[in-house]
Design an enzyme around this catalytic site. Structure first.
Site, PDB file in Angstrom:
ATOM      1  N   ILE A   1       0.873  -1.165   0.000  1.00 21.17           N
ATOM      2  CA  ILE A   1       0.000   0.000   0.000  1.00 21.17           C
ATOM      3  C   ILE A   1       0.914   1.220   0.000  1.00 21.17           C
ATOM      4  CG2 ILE A   1      -2.011  -1.054   1.073  1.00 21.17           C
ATOM      5  CD1 ILE A   1      -1.174  -0.007   3.735  1.00 21.17           C
ATOM      6  N   ASP A   2       0.409   2.340  -0.497  1.00 17.86           N
ATOM      7  CA  ASP A   2       1.232   3.532  -0.644  1.00 17.86           C
ATOM      8  C   ASP A   2       1.806   4.000   0.687  1.00 17.86           C
ATOM      9  OD1 ASP A   2       0.531   3.532  -3.314  1.00 17.86           O
ATOM     10  OD2 ASP A   2      -1.103   4.964  -3.045  1.00 17.86           O
ATOM     11  N   LYS A   3       2.902   4.699   0.601  1.00 19.20           N
ATOM     12  CA  LYS A   3       3.577   5.247   1.789  1.00 19.20           C
ATOM     13  C   LYS A   3       2.608   6.016   2.685  1.00 19.20           C
ATOM     14  CE  LYS A   3       7.001   8.861   2.899  1.00 19.20           C
ATOM     15  NZ  LYS A   3       6.108  10.034   3.033  1.00 19.20           N
TER      16      LYS A   3
END
Length: 302
Positions: free
Chosen positions: A137-139
């Protein structure tokens, strides 16, 4: 570490900071430059700036290039919010701001560094920089991830991702009032043709399907649940922006002027369910949205 300085001339006015530095260092990828900027190793007139900063004529830019490191990724004593663990898998709740795995220019502070400190028995299918990592999942997205502790588990979990049988539900706050109570965005996604750090809806992209349901409407915003049928990079962020409802706080696809000062988009991977690779039984995990997310909802409620 190597430090270099640049003076911006009038011809380079309004160029993005990461684009400018990519032209200065043609042997470095743009993602590498962005990681260096993210770690505040770039200063403009003595102050750290973001990748999308538009440079001005006369700006003094100083960049510090980190020394090359051994890709034998080191373990770090970073706290983990572990929801479940056995000999085959670990389910963790990742905080906003944490990168999942090391990448060029980023070798510390990632979820992988923390996992290696917690246990050494992670699957090696994705190589030395991504041990155990089945999906990401994105930062700046918080929420649940499953990590494989052996290759057999990794293969079985990856198959569930590929055939879309894994349950993945997100909570998001978007701009504007979504009219329909529920809907589906079925639009292909690919790398943006002009901006390499962005994804976009493109006719030649890979099929991407996002189902959404309205949880609550506010005056100028809507709280929604997003259910992923596919898992493309930035899928929810791209799809919601495409239908005119970008995520609140999204620095890439969102509004330029943000009402709230946030560390990134208000997007939380709330629920994850999968068939356990060893027992064959379906298991499911759920977490609440983080406190900073709740505070924004409270403000909107008032």
């Amino acid at each position: 570490m190597e430090s270099k300085k640049f003076l911006v001339c009038s011809e380079e006015e309004n160029m993005r900071l990461d684009v400018f530095l990519s032209k200065c260092f043609q042997d470095k990828s743009r993602s590498y430059i962005q990681n260096v900027i993210e770690y505040k190793l770039v200063e403009v007139n003595g102050k750290a700036k973001k990748s999308n900063y538009k440079i001005k004529s006369g700006d003094n830019i100083e960049i510090t290039i980190p020394d090359p490191v051994n890709l034998n990724i080191q373990s770090e004593d970073i706290p983990l919010d572990i929801l479940y663990e056995d000999k085959d898998v670990i389910v963790v709740n990742k905080p906003q701001g944490m990168i999942v795995h090391p990448a060029p220019g980023v070798y510390e502070g990632t979820l992988v560094n923390a996992l290696l400190n917690h246990c050494r028995d992670l699957s090696g299918i994705n190589g030395v920089t991504r041990p155990g990592i089945v999906h990401r999942i994105d930062k700046d997205t918080s929420g649940i991830l499953v990590v494989a502790k052996n290759d057999n588990s990794h293969n079985k979990l990856a198959k569930q991702l590929k055939d879309h049988s894994m349950t993945r539900e997100y909570i998001a706050l978007v701009e504007g009032v979504v009219k329909l109570d529920e809907g589906t965005v079925d639009e292909p996604i690919a790398r943006h043709p002009k901006d390499k750090i962005k994804m976009a809806v493109c006719v030649n992209g890979k099929r991407a399907i996002t189902h959404y349901k309205v949880i609550k409407r506010f005056k100028n915003n809507t709280l929604i649940k997003c259910i992923l049928e596919t898992g493309r990079t930035h899928q929810i962020r791209v799809h919601m922006a495409y239908i005119g409802h970008p995520l609140v706080g999204d620095p890439v696809y969102g509004y330029k002027k943000q009402r709230f000062k946030l560390g990134g988009q208000l997007l939380h991977a709330e629920k994850l369910g999968f068939i356990h690779p060893a027992t064959g039984k379906y298991i499911e995990f759920e977490t609440e949205i983080p406190d900073y997310f709740k505070k924004v909802i409270k403000v909107l409620d008032n």
